[in-house]
Write a protein that holds these residues in place. Sequence first.
Motif, PDB file in Angstrom:
ATOM      1  N   ARG A 288       0.759  -1.257  -0.022  1.00  0.00           N
ATOM      2  CA  ARG A 288       0.079   0.061   0.023  1.00  0.00           C
ATOM      3  C   ARG A 288       0.928   1.038   0.234  1.00  0.00           C
ATOM      4  N   ARG A 289       1.935   1.195   0.779  1.00  0.00           N
ATOM      5  CA  ARG A 289       3.026   2.308   0.841  1.00  0.00           C
ATOM      6  C   ARG A 289       4.273   1.926   1.327  1.00  0.00           C
ATOM      7  N   VAL A 290       5.172   2.197   0.109  1.00  0.00           N
ATOM      8  CA  VAL A 290       6.488   1.919   0.401  1.00  0.00           C
ATOM      9  C   VAL A 290       7.122   2.609   1.550  1.00  0.00           C
ATOM     10  N   PHE A 291       7.602   1.930   2.571  1.00  0.00           N
ATOM     11  CA  PHE A 291       8.224   2.627   3.737  1.00  0.00           C
ATOM     12  C   PHE A 291       9.550   1.856   4.107  1.00  0.00           C
ATOM     13  N   LEU A 292       9.466   0.692   4.517  1.00  0.00           N
ATOM     14  CA  LEU A 292      10.727  -0.164   5.218  1.00  0.00           C
ATOM     15  C   LEU A 292      11.496  -0.759   3.942  1.00  0.00           C
ATOM     16  N   THR A 293      10.926  -0.961   2.900  1.00  0.00           N
ATOM     17  CA  THR A 293      11.584  -1.518   1.589  1.00  0.00           C
ATOM     18  C   THR A 293      12.649  -0.758   0.994  1.00  0.00           C
ATOM     19  N   SER A 294      12.522   0.600   1.022  1.00  0.00           N
ATOM     20  CA  SER A 294      13.545   1.560   0.494  1.00  0.00           C
ATOM     21  C   SER A 294      14.624   1.985   1.439  1.00  0.00           C
ATOM     22  N   ARG A 295      14.378   1.774   3.035  1.00  0.00           N
ATOM     23  CA  ARG A 295      15.203   2.161   3.649  1.00  0.00           C
ATOM     24  C   ARG A 295      15.952   0.947   4.617  1.00  0.00           C
ATOM     25  N   LEU A 296      15.399  -0.307   4.638  1.00  0.00           N
ATOM     26  CA  LEU A 296      15.721  -1.286   5.527  1.00  0.00           C
ATOM     27  C   LEU A 296      16.149  -2.574   4.792  1.00  0.00           C
ATOM     28  N   ASN A 297      17.051  -3.259   5.058  1.00  0.00           N
ATOM     29  CA  ASN A 297      17.391  -4.757   4.691  1.00  0.00           C
ATOM     30  C   ASN A 297      17.150  -5.592   5.601  1.00  0.00           C
ATOM     31  N   LEU A 298      16.111  -6.373   5.471  1.00  0.00           N
ATOM     32  CA  LEU A 298      15.604  -7.126   6.701  1.00  0.00           C
ATOM     33  C   LEU A 298      16.019  -8.419   6.467  1.00  0.00           C
ATOM     34  N   GLN A 299      16.630  -9.182   7.466  1.00  0.00           N
ATOM     35  CA  GLN A 299      17.270 -10.428   7.570  1.00  0.00           C
ATOM     36  C   GLN A 299      16.476 -11.300   8.653  1.00  0.00           C
ATOM     37  N   PHE A 300      16.392 -12.544   8.452  1.00  0.00           N
ATOM     38  CA  PHE A 300      15.700 -13.462   9.301  1.00  0.00           C
ATOM     39  C   PHE A 300      16.407 -14.697   9.782  1.00  0.00           C
ATOM     40  N   TYR A 301      16.577 -14.868  10.971  1.00  0.00           N
ATOM     41  CA  TYR A 301      17.304 -15.928  11.542  1.00  0.00           C
ATOM     42  C   TYR A 301      16.609 -16.787  12.444  1.00  0.00           C
ATOM     43  N   HIS A 302      16.937 -17.894  12.767  1.00  0.00           N
ATOM     44  CA  HIS A 302      16.146 -18.878  13.484  1.00  0.00           C
ATOM     45  C   HIS A 302      17.219 -19.720  14.423  1.00  0.00           C
ATOM     46  N   ILE A 303      16.718 -19.561  15.716  1.00  0.00           N
ATOM     47  CA  ILE A 303      17.641 -20.544  16.709  1.00  0.00           C
ATOM     48  C   ILE A 303      16.343 -21.431  17.519  1.00  0.00           C
ATOM     49  N   PRO A 304      16.483 -22.542  17.201  1.00  0.00           N
ATOM     50  CA  PRO A 304      15.548 -23.548  18.106  1.00  0.00           C
ATOM     51  C   PRO A 304      15.918 -23.650  19.451  1.00  0.00           C
ATOM     52  N   VAL A 305      14.521 -23.771  19.933  1.00  0.00           N
ATOM     53  CA  VAL A 305      14.905 -24.153  21.664  1.00  0.00           C
ATOM     54  C   VAL A 305      13.979 -25.292  21.851  1.00  0.00           C
ATOM     55  N   VAL A 306      14.526 -26.583  22.387  1.00  0.00           N
ATOM     56  CA  VAL A 306      13.931 -27.612  22.578  1.00  0.00           C
ATOM     57  C   VAL A 306      13.835 -27.912  23.923  1.00  0.00           C
ATOM     58  N   LEU A 307      12.469 -27.910  24.201  1.00  0.00           N
ATOM     59  CA  LEU A 307      12.215 -28.132  25.783  1.00  0.00           C
ATOM     60  C   LEU A 307      12.194 -29.611  26.239  1.00  0.00           C
ATOM     61  N   ASP A 308      11.955 -29.986  27.477  1.00  0.00           N
ATOM     62  CA  ASP A 308      11.840 -31.321  27.762  1.00  0.00           C
ATOM     63  C   ASP A 308      10.602 -32.089  27.195  1.00  0.00           C
TER      64      ASP A 308
ATOM     65  N   TYR B  37      28.028 -14.590  15.743  1.00  0.00           N
ATOM     66  CA  TYR B  37      28.476 -15.287  14.561  1.00  0.00           C
ATOM     67  C   TYR B  37      27.703 -15.688  13.794  1.00  0.00           C
ATOM     68  N   TYR B  38      26.399 -16.265  14.103  1.00  0.00           N
ATOM     69  CA  TYR B  38      25.376 -16.543  13.234  1.00  0.00           C
ATOM     70  C   TYR B  38      24.909 -15.275  12.536  1.00  0.00           C
ATOM     71  N   ALA B  39      24.546 -14.322  13.102  1.00  0.00           N
ATOM     72  CA  ALA B  39      24.147 -12.863  12.591  1.00  0.00           C
ATOM     73  C   ALA B  39      24.984 -12.697  11.602  1.00  0.00           C
ATOM     74  N   ARG B  40      26.474 -12.563  11.947  1.00  0.00           N
ATOM     75  CA  ARG B  40      27.506 -11.888  11.126  1.00  0.00           C
ATOM     76  C   ARG B  40      27.586 -12.857   9.818  1.00  0.00           C
ATOM     77  N   MET B  41      27.843 -14.130  10.009  1.00  0.00           N
ATOM     78  CA  MET B  41      28.372 -14.849   8.794  1.00  0.00           C
ATOM     79  C   MET B  41      27.211 -15.681   8.070  1.00  0.00           C
ATOM     80  N   GLY B  42      26.134 -15.715   8.793  1.00  0.00           N
ATOM     81  CA  GLY B  42      24.675 -16.348   8.095  1.00  0.00           C
ATOM     82  C   GLY B  42      24.130 -15.421   7.152  1.00  0.00           C
ATOM     83  N   THR B  43      24.485 -15.505   5.869  1.00  0.00           N
ATOM     84  CA  THR B  43      24.068 -14.615   4.754  1.00  0.00           C
ATOM     85  C   THR B  43      23.207 -15.303   3.793  1.00  0.00           C
ATOM     86  N   GLN B  44      23.171 -16.664   3.573  1.00  0.00           N
ATOM     87  CA  GLN B  44      22.470 -17.275   2.559  1.00  0.00           C
ATOM     88  C   GLN B  44      21.114 -17.613   3.023  1.00  0.00           C
ATOM     89  N   PRO B  45      20.181 -17.208   2.273  1.00  0.00           N
ATOM     90  CA  PRO B  45      18.705 -17.317   2.887  1.00  0.00           C
ATOM     91  C   PRO B  45      18.099 -18.897   2.242  1.00  0.00           C
TER      92      PRO B  45
END
Length: 726
Positions: free
Chosen positions: A436-456, A512-520
Motif C-alpha cells: 500500500r505504501r513503500v516505507f521499509l523496503t527503500s530504507r531497511l535490509n531485513l534479514q531473518f534468523y532462527h535458533i531452535p529451543v527444545v524443551l523437555d 557469529y550466526y548473525a554476522r556470517m549467516g548470509t544465505q537464505p
Amino acid sequence: AELESDMLRRVRALLRELDGQNPSCQSDRGMLRWTLHKKIEQNPSSSCVLVRILLKELERAERGDLRHYIIPLLHTLMYTLIQAPCVPDELCARVYDFCKRLLTLPKPFCTIGLDYAHRLQVERMAPGTLYHRMVISEQSLPSVSFPYQDRIFIFADPELLPEAICHVLVTDTKAAQVSQSPQGCMSCVVTHTLQAALGDTCDIHGLQARLQALSPGDVEHWFQQVVAAVEGTGSEGGSDRGQHTERLESIYHSLLGCSPTGNAPREGLQATPLPNPNISFHLWTEDEQLWKELVLFLRPLPQSCEPDCPGPELEPLEERDILEGCDCCQRSRFSVLSTDSGIERDLAAGDEPERSRLHRKGGIKKKLSSLDSVALLQAGSAVPGGKPPGKLPRRSGMSLESLHRLHTARVVLLGDDRILGRLAQAFHSLRKREARRVFLTSRLNLQFYHIPVVLDNAGPEELCEVAGYLGRADPWYESNINTLGHIIPKLATMPPSRALVTDLFLTDVIAYYARMGTQPVCFQVHSVKVLFQDPAQDPAEDVFLTELLTQVQDSPSHRELSTAKRKSSLDSPGMDLTVTYRKVVLSERQKELALSLRSTGLLLKAIAAEEAEDLGCLSVTITEIIRISNLAGRSFSAVANRFKTREIRIRSPEQRPFTVRLDKDSRRIYRDVIGLEVSPCLEPSYCLQKTRTMKLSPHETGDVGLAKYLPKSLLLPINTFAGVIQ
C-alpha cells in the motif's frame, strides 16, 4: 611447531564433526568452532598460523572434491581474518585466488566465493577495513564515510518459553552491552586499523594508553580521521596499499607524537577485541510489535521528546503513526514565507558565513512514480529460490543500483515452529503494508534468523521441523545452531558460576550466526480460507508456514442427529469429506482430482522431509475410515492416504463441523468449520498490481502490466551459513 600441531588437531576435529563422527563427549557438540576462535583471541600471533592451516584444508578439499568442507572452512577462515591483528598480503592473495576459483562451482559456492572475493579485495587494499566496517555498523558509530547501521533483534514468545529462560536471555543481552561504550568501540577501531596497516612496528600499548587519556571528543576526532583515511583509499581509484599505509602512519605519529614507528619497541601483535554487536531482546506480546520495532530502528524517538510537551520542531511518534507507516508524519510541516530568490549569489555579504548551514526545511518529498514504487517492491520481495521476475523497464528516476539501504535489521526468532508461524503472519502483514505504501523496503535490509529451543516436554522432530530441515540442508547450521536447542534451556538451571561461561558462549554464537549467516533458505507461505458453519459469519483468511491440522469437532447437535439417524448399533467414526486438489506431477501439468471419503482428520505438511524436495508442495495425509463387513458383524479400519499438491479444497457435505489448527499452535484454532481452501500465498504487491490491471483490462487473463515484473509467491527467507547445498 607445537602451536601448528594443536591448531591442525582442532581443525581436523571440526571436520570430523561435519562427517557425523561426533566427539566422545556429546556436550562438546557445537563448541569446537567457538573454542578455536577463543584460542586466537588469547594468542593473537597464532591467527596467521590458523589462516594458513585453514587455507591448506580448503585446497585439500578442493582437490578431493570434499565440497561439504568448503563453506564451513571458508567461514571459519574469514571470521579469523577479520579479527586478526595483521595478515600478510601474500596470504590474503592466496585466499582471494581460492575464492575466485569458487566462481566455477554451482550455488551457493559461487555466491559465497564472490562475496568473500570482493571483501578480500577491499581488505588487501586497505587492511583493517572489514573489522572497522563491522564495528561501525553494529555499534551505529557516527561516520559520514560509512553511514551504515546494523542491529540484532531477538524475538521470543513468552507463552511458548518458560519465564526462567526469558529472564536469563534478557539478562545476558543487557550484560553484553554494559562493558561497551561508544568511545571504547572507537578506540578499538583506531587501534586495530593502525596495527593492521603498520604491523608489529605499532606501539599498541602506548596507543591504547594515549586513547584512554583522551576525552570522548578527541577520541571521536581521531576515529573520524582513521575512518576517512580507510574509506578514502577504496574510493580513490589510483590509491594503493602503500599510500594507505602512509596515511595511517601519519595519523599514528600525530596521535602519539612520537618518533617514527621503526624506533618503537617491538612487542609483537596484540589482540584488539571485537565488540559485541548491538543486541536487543524482545518478548513478543503484540501482533504489531515487529513492525513497531523496525520503524523505531529507522526513526528513533528523540531523547528530548516528551509526550506531554512536544518540542517546537518535532512531535512525538504516536502509535497510530507507527502502524500506518507514514514517513512524513513524524515532523510537523510549517508554512514558511521565503524572502530570498533561492539563488546563492543573491545573498547579502553578511550572510557569507551562514552558507554552510543552509538547508531545506519543511519541504514535501516528491511522490514516487508507479515504476519506481514497483522497483522498490521488487527489490524487497524478490528472494533467492523463487522464479525471478522480469526486468523492469526504466524511465527517468531512481535506479535499483543506486538504492542503498543504510539500515540492516537482523531478526532472530528464538523458539520452535510456532514462533515461525507468528513470523509468517507478521511478514505477510508487513508485505501488505509495503504494497500500500513503500516505507521499509527503500530504507531497511531485513534479514531473518532462527535458533531452535527444545524443551523437555517435546521432541525436536515434533516442534522443530524447520530447524531440522535447515540442519539437513546446511551441515554448518546443524553443527553451530541446532546444538543450541538443548543448551539454552539448561541456562535457567545452571548456578551463576557455571552459567557465566555458557552465557558468553551463547552470545558469541548468536553474533557469529548473525554476522556470517548470509544465505537464505526460502519457505513458501501458504494461505488458508476458512468457511464456518454459521452462514452469517464471514470467512476467515490466515496464513501458515509449517502445517495445518483438521480434526472432527464433537458437536452436541450433530451427535443427537447422528443418534436419530443411526441405522445400526455400530456407528462409523469420523465424518464425510469432499476433497478437491491439484495433483503434483513431474510434467508440471495441472491435474485436478476429487475424492469423497469418510475421515477422522487431515494433516497438511509444508516442510519437506528431505532437502531435495520442493518446498512449495504440500504433503497431505488423510486418515480414511474403511468399513469392513464379516461374519462377526461390521468393523472399521483407518487407512492413511498420502499425496502431494499445491492447492486443496475441503468441504463437509453433511455440514458437520471440524476444527482447524495452524502451525502446531493451540492459540490458532478455528472451530465450527465446514470448509477450507489452501493455496500458496501470493505476494501482496503482486495482488495489488494485478487488481489494478484487471480494472483497466478486465478481459486479460494473464499477468500484464507491472504485475508481470513482481514475484508471484510470498516466500519467507531464513538465513543460514550456506543456504541449500546443491
